[in-house]
Design a protein around this motif. Structure first.
Motif, short mmCIF file in Angstrom:
data_model
loop_
_atom_site.label_atom_id
_atom_site.label_comp_id
_atom_site.label_asym_id
_atom_site.label_seq_id
_atom_site.Cartn_x
_atom_site.Cartn_y
_atom_site.Cartn_z
N LEU B 84 41.74 36.39 48.48
CA LEU B 84 40.78 36.86 47.47
C LEU B 84 41.26 36.52 46.06
O LEU B 84 40.47 36.15 45.19
CB LEU B 84 40.56 38.38 47.60
N GLU B 85 42.56 36.65 45.87
CA GLU B 85 43.12 36.33 44.55
C GLU B 85 42.90 34.85 44.23
O GLU B 85 42.61 34.48 43.10
CB GLU B 85 44.61 36.69 44.56
N CYS B 86 43.06 34.02 45.28
CA CYS B 86 42.87 32.57 45.09
C CYS B 86 41.43 32.23 44.75
O CYS B 86 41.17 31.22 44.11
CB CYS B 86 43.26 31.81 46.35
N GLN B 87 40.49 33.06 45.19
CA GLN B 87 39.08 32.71 45.00
C GLN B 87 38.50 33.23 43.70
O GLN B 87 37.34 32.96 43.39
CB GLN B 87 38.26 33.27 46.17
N LYS B 88 39.28 33.97 42.93
CA LYS B 88 38.78 34.43 41.64
C LYS B 88 38.47 33.21 40.78
O LYS B 88 39.20 32.21 40.81
CB LYS B 88 39.81 35.31 40.94
N ARG B 89 37.43 33.31 39.97
CA ARG B 89 37.00 32.15 39.19
C ARG B 89 38.09 31.75 38.20
O ARG B 89 38.33 30.58 37.94
CB ARG B 89 35.70 32.48 38.46
N ARG B 90 38.73 32.73 37.58
CA ARG B 90 39.85 32.48 36.70
C ARG B 90 40.94 33.48 37.04
O ARG B 90 40.63 34.64 37.36
CB ARG B 90 39.46 32.66 35.23
N ASN B 91 42.19 33.07 36.94
CA ASN B 91 43.27 33.99 37.25
C ASN B 91 44.48 33.63 36.39
O ASN B 91 44.43 32.68 35.60
CB ASN B 91 43.61 33.93 38.74
N GLU B 92 45.55 34.37 36.57
CA GLU B 92 46.76 34.13 35.78
C GLU B 92 47.98 34.05 36.68
O GLU B 92 48.08 34.78 37.66
CB GLU B 92 46.99 35.28 34.79
N LEU B 93 48.88 33.17 36.33
CA LEU B 93 50.16 33.09 37.00
C LEU B 93 51.22 33.31 35.91
O LEU B 93 51.29 32.55 34.96
CB LEU B 93 50.34 31.71 37.64
N ALA B 94 52.00 34.37 36.04
CA ALA B 94 52.94 34.73 34.98
C ALA B 94 54.36 34.63 35.50
O ALA B 94 54.69 35.16 36.56
CB ALA B 94 52.66 36.16 34.49
N TRP B 95 55.18 33.92 34.73
CA TRP B 95 56.56 33.67 35.12
C TRP B 95 57.48 34.30 34.08
O TRP B 95 57.34 34.05 32.89
CB TRP B 95 56.79 32.15 35.20
N THR B 96 58.42 35.14 34.54
CA THR B 96 59.39 35.75 33.63
C THR B 96 60.77 35.26 34.01
O THR B 96 61.15 35.34 35.18
CB THR B 96 59.35 37.29 33.76
#
Lengths: 370, 618
Positions: B84-96
């Motif tokens: 479901l997360e992959c299918q969101k129209r826009r999303n965020e990938l955050a790297w710390t």
């Protein structure tokens, strides 16, 4: 700097509408413009087409502003650069726009009573009343083109009338950046200059002539019908190779030998001027400049208003690079696509006054088209 | 021990994250690169080709992630959440990063693709080890972003002007310089100007000069007059070609002040304005640099050059191009290592904005601003008026021969395309007029490269108070180019198609790469904002996850509770790109409001790793 507005209404210019980037993200914008020499079957200038791709997920309909025939404006800031209309109902994510000039094909040249007319002012005024989204500059020619009575003329499209008028007068017609119909002469001074490092445009010999022979009417009978014929010719002794061509000038009526020779010379001059370009040039920023040495933005270099480009070196008909010989040519088309080079194509021939004479001479004064 | 963090939308894959029955394990990470999109043009006379990169294409990132759960139902639930997360129209990938020093970098995910890891061809790991392993591919925008925005708050203006003069140039008392003594003559302060460096090129030598001076202050409270400006003028060198003033800087109590505006006052004078909030300043230092070109070998003698200072004044009015406060100037520093976009707000607490033009461009090292009135040299009779933007108006003549004339130093115009606007109105009643502008470079007194543009015929109403901002068209400036350091002027002429056309201001916006212009009819009402017709707040938003398109709003309240989408009121709507480095802003407003506040927020973009922003550590 460039923005696109869609869905405006038209009352002497676009009013209202919405900005495309507020509706959907879009990209792959492509804009083409052209300016064509007027003949019986073609002509006109201005924005030719525009297209872009939009970010629209499956199942989501396109914004209602993007329907067939919706007005589309391209602007820099609020300065209009071109006006068109949606020509293809967007299918998928791609939208195609036609320039307003194409609308001339959709309207007939008629007067307010629906009778065919060859008076450009009358025809354009009536077409605008009937819904043509052009703007009338108020200075259009106000005389009938045909020598025959108007009732005998068949229905012609507005574009055909404009083409014919300009073919006869050696002029050009185009829809300018603000949507006005303009009729004007070929430009005579260059506005842009190509960098000398650019590869020259290739040319072909198809349109090249080293000698022109013309057939002329040498005598008339009592009824004014031709009863004697003769010839005349003009030759370029410096031509790199020989190619003789002939033309029939009978339609011009009686021509004495010196006049016919002058016509032949005019045609030869026009042909010599013609470099027979087989391709245009592609430039990146900086390779095209004003004569003042400043690079314009790509959207300032549209072949909308007639403009000339100077090439500092060029390949002549015999294929050799003419070092130290510049050439000025009329910009006949531009194509810009996001991420690609700006493409410029020349109008086939550099017009000179003699060319206009030739054009006027070979155009028939009576309208016989369609 | 600190550990790295990795978050995809609502899923936290950091090793230290607490998830109920399921354990997420990250086995690999590919961070990709921005892909340059190059344009290539062959060159006939040189080796190689002319290439230029005008943008970057999206990058691909990949994560190998394992789902370890107590039973297959738990694994299926986790897989569902991931899908479901992959299918969101826009999303965020955050790297710390792992050590707690660097900042979190956020990538905007355009789409994500999920694949079961079957690299071992036949895979029974899930059955044997109760772990399902997936490869997730992320298509992300080319550059990473900081987690938070850098916000440059609006400069506030005092209700009534207050100034504090540090020096009016009449006396050198108290001023000193490490280079020698400071003198005052001709109404300016003259510290010694010292030679700094010489750089050679095939044509000649470029010498750089600096002037610097300091003075003690008696505990001055700058917080009430925080906008400190100075005028720097270059002299005439003993030989060679001078450049305009290159840069200025100001230190108070040893702290370098941030530049908020720079402006060319003439071909030889620049005004720099800085922000200072020191409540008890005890010293001030001003410095400036300029350069001189000399044609010849490196052995040619160094020319002498001078720099002088004047009008070192602190004010409670933010810097503007005119005395009316309707032409606001601002210089901002943009963080990051890649181009970003600005989220802008223009507002006034009580008064309406009228027509607003917001313009931004990269600093370009050129002090030219869009307002042209200050370069006016001749024309009609100027009448001071407070409803104007420039401070006065005049009546335009018909025809170029008697036009209003402007002489703009060619040096102050970045080379490229320009958009021209005139603010005009009718002397009385409604008239239909077009406005024409010609531009030519004056070489001696001969005009070169002349271009003429004419606006559409517009209906103009009585100018006071209803001025109209009329687009005239586009130009390429300077009309004929001149080298850096040239003293040539560009001559502009402005005229109208009929009489009774009153003229307030001429605006020339450089329209080259990185510039943007937004024009909004926010409406004016002299007795205060009226929702729907006269507004005092304008917001330009950048795309967000919730609203992936740009947005523009007008309204009357700070919390936007009554704001509405202003597409129909917008004549020009630019997306304001901000290049890392210096950015210049110019806000024109035609309504009652004076000194409207411009707030600029930007989310710095980074090639891969975000730096800590000052705001984060504060």
């Amino acid at each position: 700097m460039i923005g696109i507005r869609v869905g405006a209404s038209w009352s002497a210019g676009p009013v209202g509408g919405q900005w495309l980037h507020g509706l959907r993200n879009y990209g792959e914008l492509e804009v083409t413009t052209s300016l064509e020499r007027c003949t019986d079957s073609s002509g006109g200038g201005g924005l030719l087409s525009m297209s872009w791709t939009m970010d629209t997920p499956a199942g989501v309909s396109l914004p209602p502003a993007l329907r067939l025939d919706s007005l589309v404006e391209m602007r820099a800031g609020s300065v209009l650069l071109g006006v068109g209309y949606i020509a293809e109902t967007p299918r998928g994510n791609s939208v195609t726009v036609n320039g307003l000039r194409r609308l001339g094909e959709n309207f007939l040249a008629v007067d307010s009573t629906g009778v065919p007319t060859t008076n450009i002012r009358t025809a354009v005024t009536e077409a605008i009343v009937n819904g043509l989204r052009w703007r009338n500059p108020g200075d259009l020619p106000n005389s009938a083109l045909s020598a025959l009575s108007e009732e005998m003329v068949r229905y012609n499209t507005l574009s055909a009338l404009l083409n014919k008028y300009c073919a006869i007068t050696g002029q050009l017609w185009w829809i300018d950046r603000r949507g006005y119909l303009r009729i004007g002469s070929y430009p005579t001074t260059p506005k842009w200059m190509l960098a000398p490092s650019l590869p020259s445009m290739e040319s072909a010999d198809e349109d090249f002539a080293s000698a022109v022979f013309v057939r002329r009417v040498d005598g008339l009978n009592a009824d004014g019908e031709p009863n004697a014929w003769g010839g005349a010719s003009a030759t370029d002794p410096t031509a790199p190779f020989i190619r003789q061509t002939s033309m029939d000038l009978e339609q011009l009526g009686y021509l004495d030998a010196p006049t016919a020779t002058a016509h032949a010379q005019a045609i030869l001059d026009a042909n010599r001027a013609r470099s027979g370009f087989t391709e245009g040039v592609s430039v990146i920023r900086g390779q095209l400049q004003t004569l003042g040495g400043v690079a314009p933005e790509w959207w300032q270099v549209f072949a909308v208003d007639p403009t000339m480009v100077r090439t500092p070196n060029w390949v002549n008909s015999s294929g050799s690079v003419q070092i130290g010989r510049r050439k000025d040519w009329v910009l006949g088309g531009t194509r810009w696509k996001q991420g690609e080079l700006l493409q410029l194509t020349p109008l086939g021939m550099v017009p000179r006054k003699v060319a206009s004479i030739t054009q006027a001479a070979t155009g028939k004064p009576e309208l016989v088209f369609q | 021990m600190a550990s790295y963090g990795l978050r995809f939308g609502d899923l936290d894959w950091s090793p230290q994250a607490i998830n109920d029955d399921v354990e997420w394990r990250v086995y690999g990470l590919k961070r990709g690169k921005p892909v340059p999109v190059a344009r290539v043009a062959e060159s006939m006379f040189r080796d190689g080709a002319d290439e230029s990169v005008d943008r970057y294409d999206n990058r691909d990132q990949q994560v190998i992630v394992g789902i370890r759960g107590s039973d297959s139902q738990v694994r299926a639930e986790a897989e569902t959440a991931l899908a479901l997360e992959c299918q969101k129209r826009r999303n965020e990938l955050a790297w710390t990063p792992e050590d707690g020093y660097g900042a979190t970098t956020v990538f905007e995910v355009l789409w994500a693709d999920l694949e079961f890891d079957e690299s071992g061809d036949w895979d029974l790991a899930e059955l044997r080890q109760c772990e399902a392993v997936y490869i997730v591919t992320f298509r992300v925008r080319p550059f990473g972003m900081s987690e938070s925005e850098v916000v440059d708050e609006a400069l506030t203006a005092g209700a009534s002007p207050v100034t504090y003069t540090v020096s009016d140039g009449s006396s050198a008392t108290g001023w000193s310089s490490p280079d020698g003594s400071v003198s005052a003559s001709g109404g300016v302060l003259r510290p010694p100007t010292v030679w700094l460096s010489r750089v050679g090129d095939p044509i000649g030598q470029r010498d750089t000069y600096r002037a610097l001076m300091s003075s003690a202050l008696s505990s001055v409270d700058f917080s009430a007059t925080p906008y400190v400006s100075m005028d720097v003028t270059r002299g005439t060198p003993s030989s060679g070609t001078p450049t305009a003033v290159l840069s200025g800087s100001m230190l108070v109590d040893g702290v370098q002040l941030s530049l908020i505006s720079s402006q060319s006052l003439s071909a030889i004078t620049s005004r720099y304005t800085y922000r200072c909030d020191d409540p008890s300043a005890t010293s001030i230092t001003v410095a400036a640099t300029t350069a001189v070109y000399s044609v010849g070998k490196s052995s040619i003698p160094k020319p002498s050059q001078s720099l002088v200072f004047d009008n070192i004044v602190a004010s409670n009015q933010p810097p503007g191009a005119s005395s009316t406060g309707r032409e606001t100037l601002r210089v901002l520093t943009i963080r990051g290592s890649a181009r970003t976009e600005g989220r802008l707000q223009v507002m006034h607490e009580t008064d309406t904005l009228g027509d607003v033009a917001i313009y931004s461009r990269p600093g370009l090292g050129v002090g030219g601003t869009p307002d042209m009135k200050r370069w006016r040299v001749s024309g009609g009779t100027m009448t001071p008026n407070t409803s104007t933007a420039s401070g006065s108006f005049e009546t335009l003549t018909v025809g170029e021969g008697t036009a209003t004339v402007f002489h703009v130093p060619a040096d102050s115009l970045p080379r490229g395309g320009y958009l021209a606007y005139a603010r005009v109105g009718s002397a009385s009643g409604t008239i239909s007029r077009s406005v024409s502008l010609s531009a030519a470079t004056l070489v001696g007194s001969t005009p070169y490269g002349k271009q003429t543009i004419t606006s559409d015929v517009r209906s103009l109403v009585t100018s006071i108070p209803s001025w109209t901002l009329v687009p005239i068209g586009e130009l390429v400036l300077p009309p004929t180019d001149v080298p850096d350091g040239s003293t040539a002027n560009v001559e502009l002429k402005l005229w109208a198609s009929g009489s009774d056309t009153q003229f307030d201001e001429l605006l020339l916006f450089y329209a080259g790469e990185g510039s943007a212009l937004t024009i909004v009819r926010a409406g004016n009402n002299n007795s205060g904002p009226v929702l729907g017709s006269a507004h005092n707040r304008l917001f330009l938003d950048t795309p967000t996850l919730d609203r992936p398109e740009h947005a523009i709003w007008v309204g009357t309240t700070a919390d936007r509770s009554d704001a509405f989408f202003a597409g129909e009121l917008t004549d020009g709507w630019g997306v304001h790109p901000l290049e890392a480095g210096e950015a210049m802003f110019f806000v024109f407003n035609g309504g009652k409001a004076t000194n409207p506040g411009l707030t600029v927020a930007h989310r710095p973009h980074w090639w891969l790793n975000a730096q800590v922003l000052d705001e984060d550590s504060a």
